[in-house]
Design a protein around this motif. Structure first.
Motif, mmCIF file in Angstrom:
data_model
loop_
_atom_site.group_PDB
_atom_site.id
_atom_site.type_symbol
_atom_site.label_atom_id
_atom_site.label_comp_id
_atom_site.label_asym_id
_atom_site.label_seq_id
_atom_site.Cartn_x
_atom_site.Cartn_y
_atom_site.Cartn_z
ATOM 1 N N PRO A 135 0.852 -1.171 -0.042
ATOM 2 C CA PRO A 135 0.139 0.376 0.189
ATOM 3 C C PRO A 135 0.635 1.555 0.115
ATOM 4 C CG PRO A 135 0.359 -0.918 2.143
ATOM 5 C CD PRO A 135 0.916 -2.157 1.309
ATOM 6 N N ARG A 136 -0.113 1.931 -0.480
ATOM 7 C CA ARG A 136 1.290 2.894 -1.028
ATOM 8 C C ARG A 136 1.133 4.116 1.539
ATOM 9 N NH1 ARG A 136 -0.900 8.052 -2.412
ATOM 10 N NH2 ARG A 136 -3.193 7.234 -2.303
ATOM 11 N N THR A 137 2.438 4.950 1.125
ATOM 12 C CA THR A 137 2.544 5.268 3.013
ATOM 13 C C THR A 137 2.866 6.705 2.370
ATOM 14 O OG1 THR A 137 4.831 3.953 3.224
ATOM 15 C CG2 THR A 137 2.878 2.924 3.751
ATOM 16 N N SER B 171 -3.580 2.104 4.059
ATOM 17 C CA SER B 171 -2.852 2.670 3.832
ATOM 18 C C SER B 171 -2.142 3.871 4.989
ATOM 19 C CB SER B 171 -2.602 3.933 2.961
ATOM 20 O OG SER B 171 -2.643 3.114 1.179
#
Length: 419
Positions: free
Chosen positions: A199-201, A291
């Protein structure tokens, strides 16, 4: 049954001249797998091949019982097609194949490629062949041209990174099939690989410190009159605890001197992620929540703080950032669960945490958030982050801060306002 056997006898006599040389060829082949293709045909026969076999049997039966000359002609044509189809499955080469992603760490939205290399290790040329590479739910088909000795052929394929998850790539299959599609044989050239799409962080830029002090806590710049990390001596001020008087120095200088300490704080973060399907309007809102939870946990891990990330199903590993991100790829929405009960269980299992952050959807009633503060110990800082369509907003529900987010990029700004 006896009538059917008598009807199929002419088919056996027609196919015998073709099958007998194939049987001798199978015994001469050096590879046992090629021989198994000829001795176990049910492994390579396609549905079209089964239909052709049934039609061939029907034509033979019609020609034998009814005496139709047309049926016998169709049976002969079908027999030739079926028998010659096996010639296309003979081994045609010894290609060496490797496949690997160009980037070992893949994040949602990244441009990622899978590199495939086919090499001819022999001293003779290899004929063209057809290969397939399963990628997730699809299959990439490519043709390998004629390869000279020691030559290689390379191709690149796009890895789907639209959604978080685990994508299975491979194995590369060398496919042999006849032009009609009666038979199909697949040979694995590589092993399947599992690629995690993380996931994007984002980085917070702010730290949610707790209020607990501990011997093993991190030393801060704040001075205190009572703690465990000694800093210096200073003159006595009315109101200081006399237990901190350093009597040896007092006797030497002739005035009261007390010890001064640096505060040590233990900041243990516990992130509770809701996976209840009824808490989210859209699955994309759940992706935003994942996220947010991973961003909070990763930022705390980079600062050397104790971190726990809990879900209703299990506790995600937080020993290393890579293990956490890999485990987050398997998170999915589940049946309805009680977030308040989840927070109560988390506080009971980990009472030493100093900060609790509940990450959920905007469909969670505000009344449940008010009850959430009641199950969290007073010494523990509580915060709720709701992900959904409503834009960024901060408000107080009882004695707890509640943040509404519609984008992951608003999380650092929200954290800075809380500190």
């Amino acid at each position: 049954m006896r009538g059917l056997v008598r009807a199929l006898r002419p088919l056996g006599r027609l196919a015998a001249p073709v099958l007998r040389p194939l049987g001798r060829l199978a015994r001469l082949l050096p590879h046992a797998r090629a021989a198994s293709v000829l001795t176990a045909p049910w492994r390579v026969v396609t549905p079209t091949g089964v239909a052709a076999g049934v039609l061939l049997a029907a034509c033979v039966a019609a020609g034998w019982v009814l005496g139709w000359q047309e049926a016998w002609s169709a049976a002969v044509v079908l027999a030739v097609v079926v028998c010659t189809a096996w010639l296309w499955l003979l081994p045609s080469g010894g290609h060496q194949v490797t496949h690997s992603p160009l980037n070992s760490k893949v994040t949602v939205g990244d441009h990622a490629l899978v590199h495939v290399e086919v090499t001819n290790p022999l001293t003779r040329s290899l004929l063209p062949t057809r290969m397939e590479l399963p990628i997730g739910g699809g299959t990439a088909v490519f043709a390998v041209p004629t390869l000279a000795p020691r030559a290689s052929f390379e191709r690149g394929f796009v890895l789907p990174t639209d959604h978080r998850g685990v994508v299975t790539v491979g194995p590369v299959l060398c496919v042999a099939r006849d032009p009609v599609g009666l038979l199909r044989r697949e040979r694995e050239r590589t092993r399947a690989q599992r690629i995690h799409v993380h996931p994007r962080t984002v980085l917070m830029g702010a730290v949610l410190q707790g209020v607990l002090r501990d011997v093993e806590g991190a030393v801060t710049q704040d001075l205190s009159s009572s703690d465990v990390s000694f800093h210096a001596l200073r003159d006595y001020v009315p109101g200081d605890d006399r237990r901190n008087v350093h009597w040896r120095t007092t006797a030497r200088v002739g005035r009261l001197m007390v010890r001064q300490f640096e505060e040590t704080r233990r900041s243990s973060l516990m992130v509770v992620l809701s996976t209840a399907e009824e808490d989210y309007d859209d699955p994309e809102h759940f992706e935003t929540a994942v996220s947010v939870a991973c961003s909070l946990a990763l930022d705390a891990m980079l600062q050397g703080r104790q971190v726990r990330l809990l879900t209703p199903g299990a506790s995600l590993p937080t020993t290393t950032p890579l293990r956490l991100l890999d485990a987050s790829c398997s998170l999915a929405l589940e049946a309805a669960r009680d977030d308040v009960s989840l927070a109560r269980r988390a506080c009971a299992d980990h009472p030493d945490a100093s900060v609790l952050v509940l990450v959920t959807g905007q469909c969670l009633p505000v009344g449940d958030l008010a009850r959430l503060r009641g199950v969290v110990p007073v010494s523990m800082m509580a915060l709720a982050v709701r992900c959904g369509q409503e834009p960024f907003r901060r408000r107080r529900v009882g004695a707890m801060d509640v943040l509404d987010l519609d984008r992951l990029e608003d999380l650092p700004r929200a954290m800075r306002r809380l500190v």
